[in-house]
Design an enzyme around this catalytic site. Structure first.
Site, PDB file in Angstrom:
ATOM      1  N   ARG A  97      38.933  33.162  18.108  1.00  0.00           N
ATOM      2  CA  ARG A  97      38.395  31.871  18.530  1.00  0.00           C
ATOM      3  C   ARG A  97      38.443  30.823  17.435  1.00  0.00           C
ATOM      4  O   ARG A  97      38.464  31.133  16.247  1.00  0.00           O
ATOM      5  CB  ARG A  97      36.954  32.031  19.009  1.00  0.00           C
TER       6      ARG A  97
ATOM      7  N   GLU B 141      47.520  56.586  15.167  1.00  0.00           N
ATOM      8  CA  GLU B 141      46.654  55.464  14.847  1.00  0.00           C
ATOM      9  C   GLU B 141      45.171  55.809  15.004  1.00  0.00           C
ATOM     10  O   GLU B 141      44.376  55.607  14.099  1.00  0.00           O
ATOM     11  CB  GLU B 141      47.022  54.295  15.754  1.00  0.00           C
TER      12      GLU B 141
ATOM     13  N   THR C  93      38.285  32.359  13.781  1.00  0.00           N
ATOM     14  CA  THR C  93      38.576  33.783  13.634  1.00  0.00           C
ATOM     15  C   THR C  93      39.842  34.055  14.452  1.00  0.00           C
ATOM     16  O   THR C  93      40.391  33.134  15.056  1.00  0.00           O
ATOM     17  CB  THR C  93      37.444  34.660  14.195  1.00  0.00           C
ATOM     18  N   CYS C  94      40.283  35.306  14.492  1.00  0.00           N
ATOM     19  CA  CYS C  94      41.512  35.554  15.230  1.00  0.00           C
ATOM     20  C   CYS C  94      41.296  35.444  16.736  1.00  0.00           C
ATOM     21  O   CYS C  94      42.236  35.321  17.498  1.00  0.00           O
ATOM     22  CB  CYS C  94      42.114  36.904  14.853  1.00  0.00           C
TER      23      CYS C  94
ATOM     24  N   PRO D 294      29.940  43.640  16.001  1.00  0.00           N
ATOM     25  CA  PRO D 294      29.053  43.014  15.025  1.00  0.00           C
ATOM     26  C   PRO D 294      29.707  41.960  14.120  1.00  0.00           C
ATOM     27  O   PRO D 294      28.997  41.197  13.473  1.00  0.00           O
ATOM     28  CB  PRO D 294      28.585  44.197  14.182  1.00  0.00           C
TER      29      PRO D 294
END
Lengths: 447, 269
Positions: A77, A217, A74-75, A140
């Site tokens: 890990r 944002e 994932t970004c 989550p």
């Protein structure tokens, strides 16, 4: 021979060398790096996107020393979970594979890697899935990411008895921690906190109308959350009307002129304001005027701007609520503290689960399996023989009783002869774990 | 038997409180089970009383209170079954428990059985009135919860209650449901009461203080419902009105019996 889960931990270089000769032992190993150990530049280089991941998993599975393998990328890990009987060689092979595949020298990231073996690897994957190791503890997404990584591993058939069991336990633990500690229950981001508040005022957000004043944002993120909660019409008011039109198109809403805001207050339920205006954009008087025609329907202002856009006195009006950025920060600070408490309880549940997994893992050996199998058979056959004996009791002599017992023992021995021989031969074989796991499953030895 | 009922209601109160604090489903289920058990026992108690005396046991203050507590438990169980507003148990269970404690402390005087008590109209009158008042009690409880939750949100420091109480919208609409149900039941109760009065005393209305106060209470709720439907009175004001309304109900029920005399007084021992 037993294959105990060893408590050891360390970097790729410090793997205990004395274990090289004990090749028959199957270890659970985890090699990885995450947002705590490696900078985003390195994670970018090492991560695999969705298309590469299939090939990478197959590549890892093709390594000689790797038995079963799972790849989570994932970004935040990259984690490689594997089993091997040649721990050190396998770790080295994985490191080289990561380096080759991403075309960067292994030395660039070697010191950022962590290597967990046995119990520590199990604990690590439990903690990661339960989001105890995440940047935002309790978020989550990670569980879903591990689930899809596992799904991929089952499709490519790179997971086997050990990882299947481990991953099922992982999902179980993660779910349990989520429900029992409530770790993800309360928002820890500004925009989510605003949504949570809105839900406490309005209940369901379905059909509630939203007015976005300005842009930014956080404000836009909040609107997106609201849309996901099936909010009703979205209105956008911006000083530059064109910008407003652009945003409105993005949200599938309608742009209104800045001067139309007081009129819009009659209809909308949730107002999110984020402008650069030095003065209040909505004054108390404007809101007071519309209250009557609103027939006491509640009105919720979320003021994300600094300096503030919404007159704080509006909060004093009936059925009207104003939260500014500091209020929202206060809310999430409290929630963050709660999450830390929940995380502590989560760690305890992880420890419990690790112990239970170890028990299963240690039982996954020839001798304990044969012992358990024998005990179970003896119990059942003895019980049946005893029942029959009692039914016939008045007619039986003491020799008859003895014969019954002998028969029971002989049955156990006869039935167990073949399985025992096969299990003993399995020692040292590749499919030992599978054979043992199947035996334990067929005879329900784990309950 | 009364003691056992109190134990059930009391334990249910504890379970609901534990549910509020710890948010564990088990506590909630325990709360429901205990309250149901208490209600069952209570029902048996009232039915045996009816069987022995030949009429509903509502001719002494003690019996009347007990009947009221039973109605609170019963109506709440129905309401909970329908609306799943779990936290309201922390209001209903202790209300039933406290009332029963008071009942157990009152001396059990047995008033002479009066022939006028044997009438189906009376049974209908009392049952409707008490079920209505139990609904209004729940509305009052919801009003209190609404004010607590609103205060938590307005203070901008949401804490303990914010997390545990349902949304304002939910509390508000549930309160409205209770008031509507309570009002309809009370209207039925008053109507059957009028018919009964005609049968017993030969006139519908005799300016008995209880009758007057019942009329006032009825008007109050009528206004409240009208304002909501016509002007959209809701939220804070509706919550306060629900509490004020129930205070009036309590006065009509208890205050009038204690401070004024009239033909209802004969039933209050």
């Amino acid at each position: 021979m037993a294959a105990p889960m060893r408590k050891s931990n360390g970097s790729a270089r410090s793997v205990d060398r004395t274990r090289e000769d004990m090749t028959a032992k199957l270890d659970i190993i985890l090699v990885g790096l995450n947002h705590k150990t490696a900078s985003v530049e390195i994670r970018e280089c090492l991560g695999f996107n969705d298309e590469d991941q299939d090939a990478a998993l197959e590549g890892l599975n093709a390594l000689d020393t790797v038995r079963e393998v799972l790849l989570v990328s994932t970004c935040n890990r990259v984690e490689v979970l594997l089993t091997s009987t040649a721990t050190e060689a396998a770790v080295e092979a994985v490191v080289e594979f990561l380096a080759d595949e991403n075309r960067i020298p292994a030395e660039d990231f070697r010191d950022k890697l962590y290597v967990h073996i046995g119990e520590n690897a199990v604990r690590h994957i439990f903690r990661v899935a339960a989001s105890l190791d995440s940047m935002v503890v309790g978020e989550p997404q990670i569980l879903g990411q591990i689930k899809s990584a596992y799904y991929q591993a089952t499709l490519k058939k790179t997971s086997g008895v050990i990882l299947n069991r481990l991953l099922h336990k992982t999902f179980f633990v993660a779910k349990r921690i989520r429900t029992e500690t409530g770790i993800g229950d309360h928002a820890v981001s500004i925009s989510y906190a605003a949504i949570e508040l809105a839900r406490k005022i309005f209940g369901e957000l379905e059909g509630r109308r939203v007015l976005l004043i300005g842009a930014g944002e956080m404000a836009e993120l909040a609107v997106e959350h609201l849309i996901r909660q099936r909010a009703g019409d979205i209105f956008v008011a911006n000083r530059t009307f064109e910008r407003g039109v652009g945003l409105a198109t993005r949200f599938g809403g309608r742009a209104i002129k800045f001067e139309e805001i007081p009129e819009a207050l009659k209809d909308v339920d949730i107002i999110i304001s984020s402008t650069g205006s030095p003065d209040y954009v909505v004054a108390r008087g404007q809101v007071k005027k519309v209250l009557r025609s609103r027939r006491s329907r509640p009105l919720f202002f979320i003021d994300i701007a600094v300096p503030r856009d919404i007159d704080p006195d509006i909060n004093r009006l009936n059925n009207t609520y104003v939260y500014d950025i500091d209020d929202l920060k206060g809310v999430i600070e409290e929630n963050i503290e709660d999450r830390q408490q929940a995380a502590l309880r989560g760690e305890r549940l992880v420890d419990e689960a690790v112990i239970r997994f170890r028990q299963w893992y240690e039982s996954l050996d020839v001798v304990p399996t044969i012992v358990a199998l024998r005990r179970q058979l003896e119990e059942k056959i003895r019980a049946e023989a005893e029942r029959t004996r009692q039914k016939l009791a008045p007619k039986l002599s003491s020799e008859d009783t003895e014969a019954f017992e002998k028969m029971a023992q002989a049955l156990v021995n006869k039935i167990l002869h073949e399985p025992t021989t096969i299990l003993k031969k399995a020692e040292g074989h590749d499919n030992k774990a599978t054979l043992l796991a199947t035996t334990r499953k067929l005879f329900k030895l784990d309950d | 038997m009364i003691l056992l009922t109190i134990v059930c209601y009391g334990a249910s109160t504890a379970a609901y409180t534990a549910f509020l604090v710890r948010q564990k489903k088990t506590f909630y289920h325990a709360g429901v089970a205990l309250l149901s058990a208490g209600f069952g026992l209570h029902l048996i108690l009232v039915l045996t009383g009816t069987f022995h005396s030949g009429h509903l046991p509502v001719n002494t203050m003690r019996d009347t209170l007990s009947f009221g507590a039973m109605c609170v438990a019963g109506v709440f169980l129905l309401f909970q079954y329908r609306y799943r507003l779990k936290v309201l148990g922390v209001f209903a269970a202790p209300l039933a428990a406290a009332t029963m404690v008071i009942v157990s402390l009152m001396p059990a005087t047995s008033a002479p059985a009066q022939p006028i008590l044997k009438s189906l109209w009376l049974v209908a009158h009392v049952t409707f009135i008490f079920m209505g008042e139990a609904s209004l009690a729940l509305a009052c409880g919801l009003g209190i919860l609404y004010l607590v939750q609103e205060k938590a949100i307005k203070s901008r420091k949401p804490g303990f209650f914010f997390r545990r109480l349902p949304s304002l919208d939910r509390l508000d609409s549930a309160g409205q449901t209770c008031i509507l149900a309570g009002f309809v039941l009370m209207t039925l109760g008053l109507a059957t009461g009028l018919v009964y009065a005609k049968a017993v005393w030969g006139r519908f209305w005799s300016w008995d203080p209880k009758e007057v106060w019942s009329g006032i209470t009825w008007m109050l709720y009528a206004v409240l419902i009208h304002e909501r439907l016509a002007l959209g009175w809701r939220g804070r004001r509706a919550a306060i009105m629900a509490i004020v309304g129930f205070a009036t109900v309590l006065f009509t029920f208890l205050g009038v019996n204690l401070f004024m005399s009239g033909h209802h007084g004969a039933f209050s021992g």
